[in-house]
Motif scaffolding. Sequence first.
Motif, PDB file in Angstrom:
ATOM      1  N   LYS A 396      39.187  36.526  60.677  1.00 26.10           N
ATOM      2  CA  LYS A 396      39.662  37.570  60.018  1.00 26.10           C
ATOM      3  C   LYS A 396      39.829  37.523  58.470  1.00 26.10           C
ATOM      4  CE  LYS A 396      44.498  37.630  61.445  1.00 26.10           C
ATOM      5  NZ  LYS A 396      45.153  37.554  60.190  1.00 26.10           N
ATOM      6  N   ASP A 397      39.989  36.143  58.047  1.00 27.69           N
ATOM      7  CA  ASP A 397      40.366  35.975  56.729  1.00 27.69           C
ATOM      8  C   ASP A 397      39.100  35.104  55.908  1.00 27.69           C
ATOM      9  OD1 ASP A 397      43.038  36.601  56.929  1.00 27.69           O
ATOM     10  OD2 ASP A 397      43.815  34.692  57.882  1.00 27.69           O
ATOM     11  N   ILE A 398      38.033  35.248  56.637  1.00 29.07           N
ATOM     12  CA  ILE A 398      36.834  34.433  55.870  1.00 29.07           C
ATOM     13  C   ILE A 398      36.702  35.221  54.618  1.00 29.07           C
ATOM     14  CG2 ILE A 398      35.772  33.598  58.132  1.00 29.07           C
ATOM     15  CD1 ILE A 398      33.840  35.820  58.030  1.00 29.07           C
ATOM     16  N   GLY A 399      36.926  36.303  54.481  1.00 28.67           N
ATOM     17  CA  GLY A 399      36.862  37.120  52.875  1.00 28.67           C
ATOM     18  C   GLY A 399      37.358  36.052  51.978  1.00 28.67           C
ATOM     19  N   ARG A 400      38.535  35.352  52.124  1.00 30.78           N
ATOM     20  CA  ARG A 400      39.147  34.527  51.096  1.00 30.78           C
ATOM     21  C   ARG A 400      38.391  33.382  50.898  1.00 30.78           C
ATOM     22  NH1 ARG A 400      42.978  32.161  52.308  1.00 30.78           N
ATOM     23  NH2 ARG A 400      43.561  32.200  54.728  1.00 30.78           N
ATOM     24  N   PHE A 401      37.198  32.973  51.585  1.00 32.79           N
ATOM     25  CA  PHE A 401      36.526  31.685  51.084  1.00 32.79           C
ATOM     26  C   PHE A 401      36.061  31.590  49.796  1.00 32.79           C
ATOM     27  CE2 PHE A 401      32.941  28.788  51.467  1.00 32.79           C
ATOM     28  CZ  PHE A 401      33.584  27.505  51.719  1.00 32.79           C
ATOM     29  N   ILE A 402      36.137  30.466  49.159  1.00 34.47           N
ATOM     30  CA  ILE A 402      35.596  30.282  47.901  1.00 34.47           C
ATOM     31  C   ILE A 402      34.137  29.484  47.962  1.00 34.47           C
ATOM     32  CG2 ILE A 402      35.845  29.325  45.537  1.00 34.47           C
ATOM     33  CD1 ILE A 402      38.804  29.460  46.192  1.00 34.47           C
ATOM     34  N   ASP A 403      33.175  30.111  47.592  1.00 30.49           N
ATOM     35  CA  ASP A 403      31.889  29.469  47.403  1.00 30.49           C
ATOM     36  C   ASP A 403      31.860  28.036  47.029  1.00 30.49           C
ATOM     37  OD1 ASP A 403      30.688  31.774  48.515  1.00 30.49           O
ATOM     38  OD2 ASP A 403      29.573  32.080  47.126  1.00 30.49           O
ATOM     39  N   GLY A 404      31.199  27.028  47.896  1.00 35.38           N
ATOM     40  CA  GLY A 404      31.155  25.540  47.291  1.00 35.38           C
ATOM     41  C   GLY A 404      32.545  24.872  47.733  1.00 35.38           C
ATOM     42  N   SER A 405      33.339  25.433  48.266  1.00 38.24           N
ATOM     43  CA  SER A 405      34.627  24.747  48.853  1.00 38.24           C
ATOM     44  C   SER A 405      34.146  24.019  50.177  1.00 38.24           C
ATOM     45  CB  SER A 405      35.497  25.719  48.954  1.00 38.24           C
ATOM     46  OG  SER A 405      36.036  26.275  47.908  1.00 38.24           O
ATOM     47  N   ILE A 406      35.358  22.900  50.566  1.00 40.11           N
ATOM     48  CA  ILE A 406      35.070  22.329  51.760  1.00 40.11           C
ATOM     49  C   ILE A 406      35.683  23.161  52.775  1.00 40.11           C
ATOM     50  CG2 ILE A 406      35.468  20.227  53.094  1.00 40.11           C
ATOM     51  CD1 ILE A 406      35.514  18.700  50.303  1.00 40.11           C
ATOM     52  N   LEU A 407      35.284  23.759  53.838  1.00 39.67           N
ATOM     53  CA  LEU A 407      35.967  24.523  54.661  1.00 39.67           C
ATOM     54  C   LEU A 407      36.867  23.836  55.654  1.00 39.67           C
ATOM     55  CD1 LEU A 407      36.321  27.306  56.313  1.00 39.67           C
ATOM     56  CD2 LEU A 407      34.368  26.930  57.263  1.00 39.67           C
ATOM     57  N   VAL A 408      37.959  24.083  55.949  1.00 41.12           N
ATOM     58  CA  VAL A 408      38.794  23.578  56.871  1.00 41.12           C
ATOM     59  C   VAL A 408      39.334  24.562  57.919  1.00 41.12           C
ATOM     60  CG1 VAL A 408      40.910  22.109  57.407  1.00 41.12           C
ATOM     61  CG2 VAL A 408      39.459  21.627  55.270  1.00 41.12           C
ATOM     62  N   THR A 409      39.064  24.390  59.149  1.00 41.99           N
ATOM     63  CA  THR A 409      39.494  25.581  59.922  1.00 41.99           C
ATOM     64  C   THR A 409      39.746  24.691  61.555  1.00 41.99           C
ATOM     65  OG1 THR A 409      39.209  27.487  60.991  1.00 41.99           O
ATOM     66  CG2 THR A 409      37.120  26.086  60.792  1.00 41.99           C
ATOM     67  N   ARG A 410      40.343  25.310  62.516  1.00 43.61           N
ATOM     68  CA  ARG A 410      40.515  24.798  63.722  1.00 43.61           C
ATOM     69  C   ARG A 410      39.348  24.671  64.403  1.00 43.61           C
ATOM     70  NH1 ARG A 410      45.490  28.582  63.597  1.00 43.61           N
ATOM     71  NH2 ARG A 410      43.978  30.134  64.911  1.00 43.61           N
ATOM     72  N   VAL A 411      38.427  25.677  64.523  1.00 45.12           N
ATOM     73  CA  VAL A 411      37.169  25.875  65.228  1.00 45.12           C
ATOM     74  C   VAL A 411      36.423  26.960  64.667  1.00 45.12           C
ATOM     75  CG1 VAL A 411      38.198  27.289  67.150  1.00 45.12           C
ATOM     76  CG2 VAL A 411      36.304  25.670  67.488  1.00 45.12           C
ATOM     77  N   THR A 412      34.796  26.632  64.913  1.00 45.45           N
ATOM     78  CA  THR A 412      34.102  27.818  64.267  1.00 45.45           C
ATOM     79  C   THR A 412      33.292  28.519  65.484  1.00 45.45           C
ATOM     80  OG1 THR A 412      32.084  26.445  64.074  1.00 45.45           O
ATOM     81  CG2 THR A 412      33.661  26.419  62.288  1.00 45.45           C
ATOM     82  N   ASP A 413      32.895  29.461  65.484  1.00 49.30           N
ATOM     83  CA  ASP A 413      32.238  30.080  66.318  1.00 49.30           C
ATOM     84  C   ASP A 413      30.986  31.168  65.373  1.00 49.30           C
ATOM     85  OD1 ASP A 413      32.968  32.761  65.593  1.00 49.30           O
ATOM     86  OD2 ASP A 413      34.716  32.589  67.196  1.00 49.30           O
ATOM     87  N   PRO A 414      30.292  31.713  65.972  1.00 53.17           N
ATOM     88  CA  PRO A 414      29.081  32.185  65.151  1.00 53.17           C
ATOM     89  C   PRO A 414      29.488  33.356  64.097  1.00 53.17           C
ATOM     90  CG  PRO A 414      28.363  32.271  67.357  1.00 53.17           C
ATOM     91  CD  PRO A 414      29.598  31.767  67.278  1.00 53.17           C
ATOM     92  N   ASP A 415      30.919  33.778  64.113  1.00 54.63           N
ATOM     93  CA  ASP A 415      31.493  34.606  63.023  1.00 54.63           C
ATOM     94  C   ASP A 415      31.546  33.929  61.805  1.00 54.63           C
ATOM     95  OD1 ASP A 415      31.631  36.809  64.762  1.00 54.63           O
ATOM     96  OD2 ASP A 415      33.535  36.371  65.721  1.00 54.63           O
ATOM     97  N   TRP A 416      31.744  32.664  62.094  1.00 57.54           N
ATOM     98  CA  TRP A 416      31.946  31.948  60.712  1.00 57.54           C
ATOM     99  C   TRP A 416      30.671  31.424  59.921  1.00 57.54           C
ATOM    100  CZ3 TRP A 416      36.818  30.164  59.110  1.00 57.54           C
ATOM    101  CH2 TRP A 416      37.782  30.465  60.023  1.00 57.54           C
ATOM    102  N   VAL A 417      29.342  31.643  60.460  1.00 58.61           N
ATOM    103  CA  VAL A 417      28.155  31.174  59.918  1.00 58.61           C
ATOM    104  C   VAL A 417      27.972  31.933  58.684  1.00 58.61           C
ATOM    105  CG1 VAL A 417      25.468  31.349  60.129  1.00 58.61           C
ATOM    106  CG2 VAL A 417      27.079  31.095  62.196  1.00 58.61           C
ATOM    107  N   PRO A 418      28.363  32.880  58.313  1.00 55.73           N
ATOM    108  CA  PRO A 418      28.187  33.442  56.824  1.00 55.73           C
ATOM    109  C   PRO A 418      28.855  32.703  55.741  1.00 55.73           C
ATOM    110  CG  PRO A 418      28.331  35.531  58.456  1.00 55.73           C
ATOM    111  CD  PRO A 418      28.650  34.095  59.105  1.00 55.73           C
ATOM    112  N   ILE A 419      29.985  32.224  55.943  1.00 61.75           N
ATOM    113  CA  ILE A 419      30.654  31.309  55.150  1.00 61.75           C
ATOM    114  C   ILE A 419      30.359  29.794  55.182  1.00 61.75           C
ATOM    115  CG2 ILE A 419      32.454  32.947  55.019  1.00 61.75           C
ATOM    116  CD1 ILE A 419      34.381  30.820  56.368  1.00 61.75           C
ATOM    117  N   MET A 420      29.754  29.387  56.365  1.00 60.06           N
ATOM    118  CA  MET A 420      29.633  27.995  56.264  1.00 60.06           C
ATOM    119  C   MET A 420      28.283  27.669  55.568  1.00 60.06           C
ATOM    120  SD  MET A 420      30.034  27.516  60.735  1.00 60.06           S
ATOM    121  CE  MET A 420      29.606  25.807  61.030  1.00 60.06           C
ATOM    122  N   ARG A 421      27.549  28.760  55.666  1.00 59.53           N
ATOM    123  CA  ARG A 421      26.211  28.340  54.679  1.00 59.53           C
ATOM    124  C   ARG A 421      26.697  28.395  53.248  1.00 59.53           C
ATOM    125  NH1 ARG A 421      21.861  29.846  57.031  1.00 59.53           N
ATOM    126  NH2 ARG A 421      21.827  30.984  59.028  1.00 59.53           N
TER     127      ARG A 421
END
Length: 806
Positions: A396-421
């Motif tokens: 629910k907080d993926i809107g805070r992701f900064i492009d080009g950063s290194i993503l750190v999280t507990r676990v991903t699922d398909p909801d995370w794909v837009p920011i994983m890209r």
Amino acid sequence: MHETKLVRNFKDIRRSDGALVGGKNASLGEMISTLTNKGIAIPPGFATTSHAYWQYLDANAIREKMADLIAEWQTGKATLSETGDAIRKLFLRGTWPKEVDTAIRAAYRDLSRAVGAADCLGVAVRSSATAEDLPDASFAGQLESYLNISGEDAVLQACRRCYASLFTDRAISYRQTKGFDHSSIALSVGVQMMVRSDTSGSGVMFSIDTESGFDKVVLINAAWGLGENVVQGTVNPDEYQVFKPLLGEASLVPILEKKRGEKEMKMIYASPAPLNAATGSPNAAPTTRNVPTSRAERSAFVLSDEEILRLARWACTIEKHYGCPMDMEWAKDGVTGKLFIVQARPETVHSRRDAAEAAVFKTYKVEGHKGRVLSKGLSIGDAAVAGRICLIESAKDIGRFIDGSILVTRVTDPDWVPIMRRAAAIITDHGGRTSHAAIISRELGLPAVVGTGDATYVLHTGQDVTVSCAEGDNGFVYDGVSKIVTDTVDPTGLPSGETEVMLNLANPAAAFRWWRLPADGIGLARMEFVVTNAIQVHPMALVHFDQLQDPIDKERIAVRTAGYKDKAEYFVDKLAHGFAALCAAVYPKPAILRLSDFKTNEYANLIGGAQFEPEEDNPMLGFRGASRYYSPRYKEGFALECRAIKRLREEIGFTNAIVMVPFCRTVGEAKKVLDAMAENGLRRGENGLKVYVMCEIPSNVILAELFAEHFDGFSIGSNDLTQLTLGIDRDSEELADLFNEQDKAVKWMIQHVIRICRSKGCKVGICGQAPSDHPEFARFLAEAGINSISVSPDSFVSVKRNIALR
């Protein structure tokens, strides 16, 4: 089973039916119809067709409404969330056309009766889109599956929910990115007998190494319970690697690695949902739930060796049938004990690379100062990047992701794909090599470190780090920004010559990175690296565990050897499998494995080692190499080394392993070492065993003719030979200018031993650093008639070219 154009039995489906039943169901049908007669077990079932999907849309007037909603989103009049929610409601509120309703109910009843389950068989209900599992798109986790579904009404409701999942926000976004037309994709639903893996285990399997693309191994992940936790990466599973070329030998156990995962939880069946008083139908309650695993489950392997090998053989059969690397899901029934393949699809990263693209690869190296290790886990990919962390714990907080950063999280699922890209790298607390985070990272070409266990605890937003997946199986997160050097290696079109070029490899975890190099084998594999990194315990401390005096060392050893009834077996098992990965990387070409050459101060630093090692003023010239093997101080430890190599060759099957004896001072010592080896089941010449000797002492050169009577080959250790020929401590800063492997005296020594070896029919090579650093020295060796030059992988191409220029 009653069939119409709306429903197809899996046994009547072929791979070519993807447009009718989607890639997933087409693959299941292909396997059931063609591979069950080859011993592969696949649960029976049926699939709804694309005709059923389109009839559902038309009966509920969904097509036009859906097109309008998509158009509003694409023109910016509605958000993705609003659009997805509106389309899903169209599906969930729809009613089944009578013909489709009747066909699905009849097919479910037929399936239930066929397996002897009356009319209430528990089934898995899975989505299969007609654009799914294509070579350039995995659709990993985009569509929904529902497990432990029982009863006709529940099956129909699950099918309806599968249809709706075609328009989750993540699925819409994924199709838009991949350029698929939302209105042209249909959805089939696979209804398959459930395997009772809730009372056993399940997992994922690849017929290729997922990181390097090495095509001679099968990778298996396993966890307790239903397989969703492995697929989603919510647990750290067991990991097994099996060597495919030796699977045909029934007497061998070609398992390269067995790594025990934490497996903190397992997914099991939930209690049956209560009936709704108003409708008489089951309430929409969860059909599965996660529960913690027991300590016994966490400390045990999910699969036995026999089961690992059976799955690996199935993977080879499936790969051969499809003609490409495969990604498979398996499950074990806890009631019957039987194994099943429940899904198979083409692997989507390495399988889509053409031969020319695959041959050229980029290498990464973190050079200079590395910060302290902040976290580590499994490496995905082989790249390295430096950057700033953006830690996000909830989708629910993926809107805070900064492009080009290194993503750190507990676990991903398909909801995370837009920011994983939009990430530079990914780090997760949980997951294995087949988790969602791993699959998507590979597809996106991103380095990822998964299953760290502590990333979200020890890392924080705004922190500068270096993420390295360039050091083998383990991925590291280093504090600060390090220098990263990249190099493009193209081994195609290299010149050939009489002089073989081999590799110096130490780290089994990184061995597969170099499989595309046209090397002539491994010229030097150091046992010390495997002991230091994978074992970390002094072998004599394992043999005499009960006599250990240091309680801290004793506790550390007890923790490391948990699961081994015999402490010494821990050493044998780890060493044999560490060497197995190295041998596999070049099989059937030779792999020269050097016996232990620790110095006493280095041995003392191993856990429990101080109690068994003497203190020496000059360990470099002290109790090291061959002198240890027959000594009462160490011969029991040497017996473990021999047991490991015997297992490597005779049980795992790597007869390409050659044993090399280091620092053998006299011919008499050579005889004692060979006798000690024979006492432990390693006899030169038996079962093709060759034994080499390091040529690193002037006596080895002076008496080369006599040493050649006891060994099959010589490997010149130019560092030690230079040190002892010139009388220079190679570590002395004051004498650094004098230490020169190209000194005339050293070159005379090398030429002399090459000449003797050639006259005696002995192989002779060199495994020092000089040929890598000095092209003229490599050419000198080739002109002198040396059989092989062994170099570090990053020097392979340049040395290969240099010796061709002589």
